[in-house]
Design a protein around this motif. Structure first.
Motif, mmCIF file in Angstrom:
data_model
loop_
_atom_site.group_PDB
_atom_site.id
_atom_site.type_symbol
_atom_site.label_atom_id
_atom_site.label_comp_id
_atom_site.label_asym_id
_atom_site.label_seq_id
_atom_site.Cartn_x
_atom_site.Cartn_y
_atom_site.Cartn_z
ATOM 1 N N ASN A 67 -4.313 7.521 5.676
ATOM 2 C CA ASN A 67 -4.322 7.884 7.091
ATOM 3 C C ASN A 67 -4.498 6.683 8.017
ATOM 4 N N LYS A 68 -5.006 5.588 7.485
ATOM 5 C CA LYS A 68 -5.052 4.361 8.267
ATOM 6 C C LYS A 68 -3.639 3.845 8.516
ATOM 7 N N ASN A 69 -2.792 3.988 7.512
ATOM 8 C CA ASN A 69 -1.396 3.544 7.632
ATOM 9 C C ASN A 69 -0.501 4.587 8.290
ATOM 10 N N THR A 120 -0.575 4.919 -0.875
ATOM 11 C CA THR A 120 -1.196 4.798 0.447
ATOM 12 C C THR A 120 -0.379 3.948 1.411
ATOM 13 N N ASP A 133 -8.503 7.983 3.256
ATOM 14 C CA ASP A 133 -8.808 7.021 4.319
ATOM 15 C C ASP A 133 -7.732 5.937 4.397
ATOM 16 N N ALA A 134 -7.328 5.430 3.233
ATOM 17 C CA ALA A 134 -6.324 4.359 3.214
ATOM 18 C C ALA A 134 -4.961 4.865 3.687
ATOM 19 N N PRO A 148 -1.333 8.035 10.257
ATOM 20 C CA PRO A 148 -2.339 8.972 10.768
ATOM 21 C C PRO A 148 -1.982 10.443 10.582
#
Length: 514
Positions: free
Chosen positions: A312-314, A290, A309-310, A316
């Motif tokens: 795509n937080k880093n 991630t 989620d992890a 996108p």
């Protein structure tokens, strides 16, 4: 009371079990009352209970919410007429707690543990459990209609049924996940063979699509799990024991084991496998993926939303997907498919109400009641169209997400269909599960041949330590602490540590089954 004391002394002295998901806290003891009920139940002469239904005590595996206040508890009480006081087993050191509760004759009417048959079988052999056969014959028509003979045979101990099995849904759960955007950036297609997989990892290392420099890890894994799902199938060993020439053979005795270790060791030497993998925990492996340091990991589909989620937080724009089943030099491949039992429920001899416990479990398996417990009410918790059950969110998650923890046996015909509503709670979750279990050819999903095997005492006793022995040896070979040539001497060590006795026991059963 003297008989009870002798039983307790025997149990306290002899309990040495391997458990999966057990433990609890509870109060109250009534050994004298439980002795009479259990004795009658075991003899098959239990008279029907009269008057108001008694309150039952249930001990179940750990879950994050209180069993007594979760909405499913109220549904079960309304549908069965039984009020139940639920206790929960702790998440950690559950075996120790359960041993204590059994040896002290805590009067639970039903105890549900994980699917480790060896755990409950040891209790049964020590005389701690009620023989359920007579009770099921007398009070369990729904139980008999819902659970297959194969499942009951798999939990028999010395020819008797001491537990209600909860047969899990057969599916593939874990495979290799790749950064699809890295593939796209390098203009690469998904690999379908071991050679193509190697070439992809080399491209990840040499061209560094993640921009990691010397921190780049094309492939990373959990050091506690050096047997890589999907990849291991290309070497003919998708399961811990695989069919070969009419026998079931464990990995250390399989001719493909040496080739597999040699291949992974070569990945390590080339820098294609994370140099730190041996000390990676599961969380470490996932963090490397991630955070963009690794391009491929081994991932269970249940972890996809969290990982997504992890990641795509880093990043996108990051994309990830499962790699197809990799084929080896002989063109074969395969992915392990879970088979066996999620839970096992038994009634201890200390129960004060064994016949009512069976009536309660039987009532939960009335077809419409079971369906409502498992997935709720149509139009409120789910919709049904074209043969597909789709959850209504968020109420399905709020009121049925943990419903499986209340099940004591399942409708084996319909539960696999109902259960699919659970994987549609998140589109990414469903996509991952669907790829492994619908898109991927059925013949490539290889069910664990020991999933519904009967209780095999030697195998049950030795399996955990043998698996650890294999994992430790595999890591040493991959990192170069042991030469590849030591595979033959390791096979001898494996046999002497209990592998040979397990091999004979398993294949005696396997031959008779065929």
């Amino acid at each position: 009371m003297n008989k009870n004391k002798l039983l307790l002394l025997s149990l306290t002295a002899g309990l040495a079990l391997s458990a999966a998901g057990c433990g609890s806290s509870s109060d109250g003891k009534d050994n004298a009352g439980s002795s009479a009920g259990a004795s009658a139940a075991a003899s098959g002469t239990v008279a029907p209970s009269t008057g108001p239904k008694p309150e039952l005590r249930s001990l179940s595996i750990w879950m994050k919410d209180d069993y007594n206040t979760y909405p499913v508890a109220k549904v079960i009480e309304e549908k069965t007429g039984y009020k139940v006081k639920y206790d929960m087993l702790p998440a950690d050191k559950s075996e120790d707690k359960l041993n204590l509760l059994i040896s002290s004759a805590e009067p639970y009417d039903a105890i549900t543990i994980g699917g480790n048959k060896a755990l409950y079988a040891d209790y049964a052999k020590k005389g701690a459990l009620v023989d359920l056969g007579p009770l099921i014959d007398k009070y369990g028509p729904n139980i008999k209609a819902s659970i297959s003979e194969e499942s009951f045979n798999a939990v028999k101990v010395d020819g008797k049924i001491y537990a209600i099995p909860f047969r899990g849904v057969e599916f593939s759960s874990t495979s290799l996940m790749v950064r699809k955007d890295w593939l796209d950036k390098l203009g690469l297609q998904m690999p379908t063979t071991v050679d193509e997989f190697t070439a992809m990892l080399k491209a990840f290392k040499d061209k560094d699509p993640g921009g990691n420099g010397d921190k780049n890890a094309p492939l990373t894994i959990n050091g506690g799990a050096p047997i890589i799902e999907n990849l291991i199938g290309a070497f003919g060993m998708p399961n811990s024991w695989s069919a070969l020439d009419g026998k079931l053979v464990p990995r250390p005795l399989h001719p493909g084991f040496k080739d597999y270790l040699g291949y992974v060791a070569d990945l390590y030497k080339q820098g294609l496998l994370d140099k730190e993998f041996a000390v990676n925990k599961d969380a470490t492996m996932k963090e490397k993926f991630t955070s963009g340091k690794a391009g491929v990991i081994v991932l269970n589909w249940a972890d996809i939303p969290t990982i997504g989620d992890a990641l795509n937080k880093n990043f996108p724009d990051a994309k990830f997907a499962y790699i197809p089943i990799l084929k080896g030099k002989d063109g074969k491949g395969g992915l392990n498919a879970n088979s066996g039992f999620d839970r096992i429920t038994f009634i201890p001899k200390a129960s004060k109400h064994p016949e009512d416990a069976i009536k309660w479990m039987n009532a939960k398996l009335e077809p419409e009641t079971f369906k409502e417990i498992a997935i709720g009410v149509e139009g409120k918790h789910y919709t049904f169209k074209d043969g597909v059950y789709t959850p209504i969110l968020p109420i399905f998650t709020d009121e049925r997400n943990q419903a499986n923890n209340y099940l004591t046996g399942v409708d084996e015909k319909n539960y696999p269909i109902y259960w699919q509503a659970r994987v549609q709670k998140d589109a990414r979750l469903y996509e991952g599960w669907s790829y492994l279990n619908k898109v991927m050819p059925k013949e490539m999903r290889i069910a664990d041949p020991l999933g519904v095997a009967p209780v095999l005492p030697t195998f049950s006793k030795e399996n955990a330590q043998l698996n650890q022995l294999v994992n430790d040896f595999a890591v040493k070979v991959v990192v170069g602490e042991e030469p590849l040539s030591s595979v033959e001497s390791f096979a001898t060590k494996y046999k002497q540590a209990g592998g040979e006795a397990s091999y004979k026991e398993i294949n005696d059963w396997y031959t008779s089954k065929k």
